[in-house]
Motif scaffolding. Sequence first.
Motif, PDB file in Angstrom:
ATOM      1  N   GLY A 102       6.429   4.626  -8.968  1.00 15.67           N
ATOM      2  CA  GLY A 102       5.800   4.342  -7.677  1.00 15.67           C
ATOM      3  C   GLY A 102       4.292   4.381  -7.758  1.00 15.67           C
ATOM      4  O   GLY A 102       3.709   4.860  -8.741  1.00 15.67           O
ATOM      5  N   VAL A 103       3.681   3.860  -6.721  1.00 19.05           N
ATOM      6  CA  VAL A 103       2.231   3.920  -6.561  1.00 19.05           C
ATOM      7  C   VAL A 103       1.942   4.581  -5.222  1.00 19.05           C
ATOM      8  O   VAL A 103       2.759   4.542  -4.308  1.00 19.05           O
ATOM      9  CB  VAL A 103       1.591   2.519  -6.638  1.00 19.05           C
ATOM     10  CG1 VAL A 103       1.723   1.947  -8.038  1.00 19.05           C
ATOM     11  CG2 VAL A 103       2.211   1.565  -5.616  1.00 19.05           C
ATOM     12  N   MET A 104       0.763   5.188  -5.110  1.00 16.51           N
ATOM     13  CA  MET A 104       0.456   5.971  -3.915  1.00 16.51           C
ATOM     14  C   MET A 104      -0.930   5.646  -3.369  1.00 16.51           C
ATOM     15  O   MET A 104      -1.928   5.722  -4.093  1.00 16.51           O
ATOM     16  CB  MET A 104       0.523   7.467  -4.236  1.00 16.51           C
ATOM     17  CG  MET A 104       0.075   8.373  -3.094  1.00 16.51           C
ATOM     18  SD  MET A 104      -0.055  10.110  -3.599  1.00 16.51           S
ATOM     19  CE  MET A 104       1.666  10.587  -3.529  1.00 16.51           C
ATOM     20  N   ALA A 105      -0.964   5.306  -2.081  1.00 18.12           N
ATOM     21  CA  ALA A 105      -2.209   5.195  -1.325  1.00 18.12           C
ATOM     22  C   ALA A 105      -3.243   4.312  -2.005  1.00 18.12           C
ATOM     23  O   ALA A 105      -4.430   4.641  -2.057  1.00 18.12           O
ATOM     24  CB  ALA A 105      -2.784   6.585  -1.046  1.00 18.12           C
ATOM     25  N   LEU A 106      -2.808   3.176  -2.522  1.00 17.15           N
ATOM     26  CA  LEU A 106      -3.722   2.258  -3.197  1.00 17.15           C
ATOM     27  C   LEU A 106      -4.554   1.459  -2.201  1.00 17.15           C
ATOM     28  O   LEU A 106      -4.150   1.257  -1.055  1.00 17.15           O
ATOM     29  CB  LEU A 106      -2.923   1.273  -4.055  1.00 17.15           C
ATOM     30  CG  LEU A 106      -2.083   1.830  -5.202  1.00 17.15           C
ATOM     31  CD1 LEU A 106      -1.407   0.678  -5.932  1.00 17.15           C
ATOM     32  CD2 LEU A 106      -2.933   2.637  -6.155  1.00 17.15           C
ATOM     33  N   PRO A 107      -5.705   0.955  -2.646  1.00 15.19           N
ATOM     34  CA  PRO A 107      -6.417  -0.045  -1.842  1.00 15.19           C
ATOM     35  C   PRO A 107      -5.517  -1.260  -1.648  1.00 15.19           C
ATOM     36  O   PRO A 107      -4.564  -1.463  -2.410  1.00 15.19           O
ATOM     37  CB  PRO A 107      -7.636  -0.398  -2.695  1.00 15.19           C
ATOM     38  CG  PRO A 107      -7.774   0.706  -3.674  1.00 15.19           C
ATOM     39  CD  PRO A 107      -6.393   1.247  -3.915  1.00 15.19           C
ATOM     40  N   PHE A 108      -5.797  -2.069  -0.638  1.00 17.97           N
ATOM     41  CA  PHE A 108      -4.950  -3.222  -0.381  1.00 17.97           C
ATOM     42  C   PHE A 108      -4.911  -4.144  -1.600  1.00 17.97           C
ATOM     43  O   PHE A 108      -5.915  -4.414  -2.246  1.00 17.97           O
ATOM     44  CB  PHE A 108      -5.464  -4.023   0.817  1.00 17.97           C
ATOM     45  CG  PHE A 108      -4.616  -5.237   1.102  1.00 17.97           C
ATOM     46  CD1 PHE A 108      -3.420  -5.109   1.781  1.00 17.97           C
ATOM     47  CD2 PHE A 108      -5.007  -6.492   0.661  1.00 17.97           C
ATOM     48  CE1 PHE A 108      -2.621  -6.216   2.030  1.00 17.97           C
ATOM     49  CE2 PHE A 108      -4.221  -7.616   0.898  1.00 17.97           C
ATOM     50  CZ  PHE A 108      -3.020  -7.471   1.585  1.00 17.97           C
ATOM     51  N   GLY A 109      -3.720  -4.593  -1.900  1.00 13.97           N
ATOM     52  CA  GLY A 109      -3.531  -5.543  -2.992  1.00 13.97           C
ATOM     53  C   GLY A 109      -2.191  -6.209  -2.840  1.00 13.97           C
ATOM     54  O   GLY A 109      -1.402  -5.878  -1.941  1.00 13.97           O
TER      55      GLY A 109
END
Length: 321
Positions: A102-109
């Motif tokens: 998973g990924v967490m709280a990334l900038p929009f992409g």
Amino acid sequence: MSGWTTANIPGQSGRTAVVTGANSGIGYVTARELARRGAAVVLACRSAARGRAAVVRLRAEVPGAEAEFLPLDLADLGSVREFAAAYGERRAALDLLVNNAGVMALPFGRTADGFETQFGVNHLGHFALTGLLLPRLRAAPAGARIVNVSSGFHVLGRIPSGPAGPAGTGGFGSADSAAGYRRWSAYGRSKTANLLFTHELARRFTAAGGRITAAAAHPGYASSNLHAGAAALEGRTLTSRLAALGDAVLAQPTASGALPSLYAATAPGVGQDAFIGPRFGWRGAPAASWRAGWTLDDAAGEELWAASERLTGVSYAALPR
């Protein structure tokens, strides 16, 4: 569950497990401990270099372990299909699928397929992977388990139902553009999606009368590169340092954070739609975890399912509603 540790993991000899995001952190510990109990483990990782290095490390820590790396980029549905095909060429059955990456709280992409990154990786990639591996899971002789790793932060993002929900990437996808994007709300929605997916999987497995169990887990507050990494991606050095300090001072060790996933994957008596987390919410031995009521909404689960099939192009034809 009181005091449950890796010593309580039943023998896994003759069983095969796929763990996504297994090159580091909780995913690595999950794969290592399953291998220690005799399972053949497949480390499904985006980075070939890190995946292969993790296999070398695992074999050194667990002499005689049966472990291999297969490439999987959950942000690219083409890669998901390639992984499922490659697995099918190697093995006829799959006993354990731990959807951990998973990924967490990334900038929009956006993912390779145009979805908001957190929703695309955390939910849609795993939805597609599970569906493509379903024939292998159904072939497991002693019954298979699927564990979707969610988070207590699912409370930050309720997925809208009805007209605002399943249409396109809006609603379920949590954002169509950077305008109005809130990284923590988007993360919460992706983690709510993990639980709704588990709920609908469990409902369908129960109706079908099969021997596959769908459960979910969360690690509580465990030391992880996700916390500091998200801030570092945005160049927020101070936030990244504070997150790293919080991990060092407050978080439970990574090995402890993996216990709920391991319990959900292996402990006897884990039921359909179980949600396992640390006993005290953020730390402690595995226990049944509280979850927001909206993650048990049948209608929302069905809507998410239908939207996910449409968005990924992966149909669960063998598992009707």
